[in-house]
Design a protein around this motif. Structure first.
Motif, short mmCIF file in Angstrom:
data_model
loop_
_atom_site.label_atom_id
_atom_site.label_comp_id
_atom_site.label_asym_id
_atom_site.label_seq_id
_atom_site.Cartn_x
_atom_site.Cartn_y
_atom_site.Cartn_z
N TYR A 1 0.83 -1.21 0.00
CA TYR A 1 0.00 0.00 0.00
C TYR A 1 0.86 1.26 0.00
O TYR A 1 0.63 2.18 -0.80
CB TYR A 1 -0.93 0.01 1.21
CG TYR A 1 -1.63 1.33 1.41
CD1 TYR A 1 -1.37 2.11 2.53
CD2 TYR A 1 -2.51 1.82 0.45
CE1 TYR A 1 -1.99 3.33 2.69
CE2 TYR A 1 -3.12 3.04 0.60
CZ TYR A 1 -2.86 3.79 1.74
OH TYR A 1 -3.47 5.02 1.89
N ILE B 1 2.91 6.04 -2.72
CA ILE B 1 3.98 6.97 -3.14
C ILE B 1 4.08 7.00 -4.66
O ILE B 1 4.17 8.06 -5.28
CB ILE B 1 5.34 6.54 -2.54
CG1 ILE B 1 5.31 6.60 -1.02
CG2 ILE B 1 6.47 7.44 -3.07
CD1 ILE B 1 6.53 5.97 -0.36
N TYR C 1 1.89 6.18 -7.02
CA TYR C 1 0.70 6.59 -7.78
C TYR C 1 0.70 8.08 -8.15
O TYR C 1 0.50 8.43 -9.32
CB TYR C 1 -0.56 6.21 -7.00
CG TYR C 1 -1.86 6.61 -7.63
CD1 TYR C 1 -2.52 7.77 -7.25
CD2 TYR C 1 -2.46 5.81 -8.61
CE1 TYR C 1 -3.73 8.13 -7.81
CE2 TYR C 1 -3.67 6.15 -9.18
CZ TYR C 1 -4.31 7.31 -8.77
OH TYR C 1 -5.51 7.66 -9.33
N PRO C 2 0.89 9.01 -7.19
CA PRO C 2 0.88 10.42 -7.60
C PRO C 2 2.03 10.77 -8.53
O PRO C 2 1.86 11.58 -9.45
CB PRO C 2 0.99 11.19 -6.28
CG PRO C 2 1.46 10.22 -5.27
CD PRO C 2 1.05 8.87 -5.73
N THR D 1 1.05 9.38 -11.90
CA THR D 1 -0.03 10.19 -12.46
C THR D 1 0.54 11.47 -13.06
O THR D 1 0.20 11.87 -14.18
CB THR D 1 -1.06 10.55 -11.38
OG1 THR D 1 -1.52 9.36 -10.75
CG2 THR D 1 -2.24 11.30 -11.97
N TRP E 1 -3.24 3.15 -14.96
CA TRP E 1 -3.63 4.11 -13.93
C TRP E 1 -4.97 3.73 -13.30
O TRP E 1 -5.15 3.85 -12.09
CB TRP E 1 -3.70 5.51 -14.56
CG TRP E 1 -4.00 6.61 -13.61
CD1 TRP E 1 -3.14 7.25 -12.76
CD2 TRP E 1 -5.27 7.24 -13.41
NE1 TRP E 1 -3.79 8.22 -12.06
CE2 TRP E 1 -5.11 8.23 -12.43
CE3 TRP E 1 -6.54 7.05 -13.97
CZ2 TRP E 1 -6.16 9.05 -12.00
CZ3 TRP E 1 -7.58 7.86 -13.54
CH2 TRP E 1 -7.37 8.84 -12.56
N PHE E 2 -5.91 3.24 -14.15
CA PHE E 2 -7.21 2.79 -13.65
C PHE E 2 -7.02 1.70 -12.60
O PHE E 2 -7.65 1.72 -11.54
CB PHE E 2 -8.06 2.19 -14.78
CG PHE E 2 -8.80 3.20 -15.62
CD1 PHE E 2 -9.46 2.79 -16.78
CD2 PHE E 2 -8.86 4.53 -15.28
CE1 PHE E 2 -10.16 3.71 -17.56
CE2 PHE E 2 -9.55 5.46 -16.05
CZ PHE E 2 -10.20 5.04 -17.20
N THR F 1 -5.76 3.07 -9.44
CA THR F 1 -6.84 3.86 -8.81
C THR F 1 -7.82 2.91 -8.14
O THR F 1 -8.26 3.16 -7.00
CB THR F 1 -7.57 4.71 -9.87
OG1 THR F 1 -6.63 5.54 -10.55
CG2 THR F 1 -8.64 5.58 -9.23
#
Lengths: 259, 310
Positions: free
Chosen positions: A167, A172, A174-175, A178, A210-211, A214
């Motif tokens: 997690y 970390i 993911y942003p 993105t 990315w989906f 998310t």
């Protein structure tokens, strides 16, 4: 030559890691081989950048070298900062992934010619797009390895720890991913081709990746989805990351046929 | 009714939509998009080709299969965001609001995307050096010079269109259009998109009269047609000509000072034309702003999370 030396050092690190895994002792040695391997790979990129007077991540070879270097640096930091035995598996998995990427980098599909970029790639937004994407994806590698370990483990405490590692790595990565893959990529596309988004295969698969991440982050708010479901999502996400990089380039065509 | 509303605004529904859109978008990359009908009926089996066309899978991102779930996702996200905001205001609890800013950014991107889907316009113009073209009422663009720069290994280094912008015939400014550096004129943007090398040959006939032919142009003679193709730069630098006699046609290579079909070749020239995309994108600033919002939201989420841990 520098990448070759880095690769040899990395292989040595992997051998050390395997030995420690077999004798079931905590490995505090191989990280001191992983670090110089990472540094050499990144120095190689710096040298090539000086030669071409532009940040050298504009072809497949450079992308693979940079990505491998960042993965190794990331897993080194994880092992160095948190001495927990779980991180020995993380650094081993990260080393294997980096070694595979470097092996591909030395294959005919990734010519290592040092060449300045063609006009479409002469953009600072491209640099931000690629750098941030790979940094984000390096954390996805950590999550991927932790997820595999989670699914293979039967120890409740270990699983809890591994779920937390997965997690935090995705939280970390993911942003950063993105920002790199989607935001900076869209701005670069707008400056280069006059549209933020072209529904190009590379863009679509990056968006699908990315989906998945998310969905991963939101699944943690749904009772019963933490643990097994989220681990499989993490593995799927990483598989899509690799497909977005390789599969799209060689199986599908579009605007992104650069690296 | 309340159950339906609850489901429509739930995270579970959002995740289902994500997975649906994700899976079908991925499948759409396996089917070439935007081809003519015959492409699909010819290249796919009857049932598969028919299904692709029936579901508009050949233009997937404008089809109901994509737009309907996307619209549902927009509604889901909007209602979720309003509910979260309302809850925060009502309870007075200071939750992390980074995710809310991210959601607003995504909503604005979708709105911008819809506006562009209907209102975005794109055109293409070729300009020869010295040529002027009207691009907007009162505004025109003149190509002063075009440069095609190469690296030492022959790969393209840059294409530079040196242009002058004119308003009502008066020069307003000079600019250089290159890849990644478009030129903005009012609500239009011009992008360096392509270039074209046009060869020309100068010929003297037997009386010394001079004629010029551009690529793929020809002269009708008494018994044949002489066509000039282009200059062969790969091998011998000679001009490539074709003599057409009815159904016969044969190719001739001839250089400066040589003779072809009774004409003496006095020289070759090369003109470079620039190809510019002209784009009108009404939602440009909205999407740019949305991307900034999204970036800010991501950073804030991260900062607030670290702050909470400490």
């Amino acid at each position: 030559m520098i990448s070759t030396i880095a690769f040899v050092i990395l292989l040595t690190a992997i051998i050390v890691q395997i030995v420690f895994l077999l004798i079931k002792k905590d490995d505090n040695i191989s990280l001191w081989l992983v670090l110089p391997s990472s540094v050499l790979l990144l120095v190689n990129i710096v040298i090539r950048s000086i030669e071409i007077k532009f940040v050298a991540i504009t072809n497949t070879f450079e992308s693979l070298v940079f990505f491998s270097g960042i993965i190794l640096l990331t897993v080194f930091v994880y092992k160095f900062k948190w001495k927990d035995k779980a991180y020995s598996f993380i650094i081993f998995g990260g080393s294997i992934v980096a070694a595979i990427l470097l092996a591909i980098a030395s294959s005919p599909i990734a010519p290592d010619k040092v060449a300045p970029p063609i006009p479409a790639l002469q953009s600072n937004w491209l640099t931000l797009h690629v750098v941030f994407s790979f940094i984000g994806e390096a954390f996805f590698v950590v999550a991927f390895i932790a997820s595999i370990y989670y699914l293979a483990s039967k120890n409740g405490e270990k699983k809890k720890n591994l779920d937390r590692i997965t997690y935090t790595a995705i939280a970390i990565g993911y942003p950063i991913y993105t920002a790199g893959a989607l935001i900076f990529g869209a701005i670069w596309a707008s400056n280069a081709w006059g549209r933020f988004w072209s529904w190009d295969p590379k863009e679509i698969w990056a968006l699908v990746t990315w989906f998945v991440y998310t969905v991963y982050l939101h699944c943690r708010y749904i009772k019963g989805f933490r643990g097994k479901v989220t681990s499989w999502l993490s593995i799927l996400g990483f598989a899509l990351t690799i497909f977005t990089f390789f599969g799209v380039n060689y199986l599908l065509s579009g605007l992104h046929s650069y690296g | 009714m309340e159950k339906v509303y609850k489901f429509l605004t739930s995270i579970k529904f959002a995740l289902i939509l994500f997975l649906f859109i994700g899976i079908f978008s991925a499948l759409a990359t396996l089917v070439p998009q935007g081809k003519e009908v015959e492409f699909y009926t010819g290249n796919y089996s009857g049932l598969l080709g028919g299904t692709i066309l029936l579901l508009d899978f050949n233009t997937f991102f404008r089809s109901a299969l994509f737009l309907v779930p996307s619209a549902l996702f927009f509604i889901n996200l909007l209602l979720c965001s309003i509910r979260r905001f309302y809850k925060r205001v009502k309870s007075g609890v200071k939750n992390r609001f980074g995710p809310d800013i991210i959601h607003v950014g995504i909503l604005l991107i979708i709105i911008g995307g819809v506006i562009n889907m209907f209102e975005r316009q794109e055109g293409f113009i070729w300009l020869d050096p010295g040529q002027e073209m009207v691009i907007l009422e009162d505004w025109s663009l003149r190509l002063d010079n075009f440069e095609y720069l190469l690296y030492d290994d022959g790969r393209p280094r840059d294409w530079l269109s040196h242009v002058t912008v004119l308003k009502n015939g008066q020069e307003v400014r000079r600019a250089i259009i290159e890849v990644n550096k478009p030129l903005k004129i009012k609500n239009l943007k011009l992008f360096q998109n392509s270039y074209n090398m046009k060869d020309s040959v100068s010929l003297n006939d037997s009386s010394g009269k001079s004629i010029s032919l551009e690529s793929n142009n020809g002269i009708r003679l008494s018994d044949k047609v002489l066509v000039f193709s282009n200059v062969d730069r790969r091998f011998n630098g000679k001009g490539i000509f074709r003599e057409l006699h009815g159904d016969d046609n044969h190719t001739i290579f001839a250089g400066v000072g040589e003779n072809v079909a009774g004409f003496e070749i006095t020289g070759f020239t090369q003109n470079e034309a620039t190809g510019l995309s002209v784009v009108k994108e009404p939602a440009y600033y909205l999407i740019y702003f949305a991307l900034l919002i999204l970036t800010f939201g991501l950073a804030l989420t991260y900062i607030q999370k670290i702050g909470a841990r400490q």
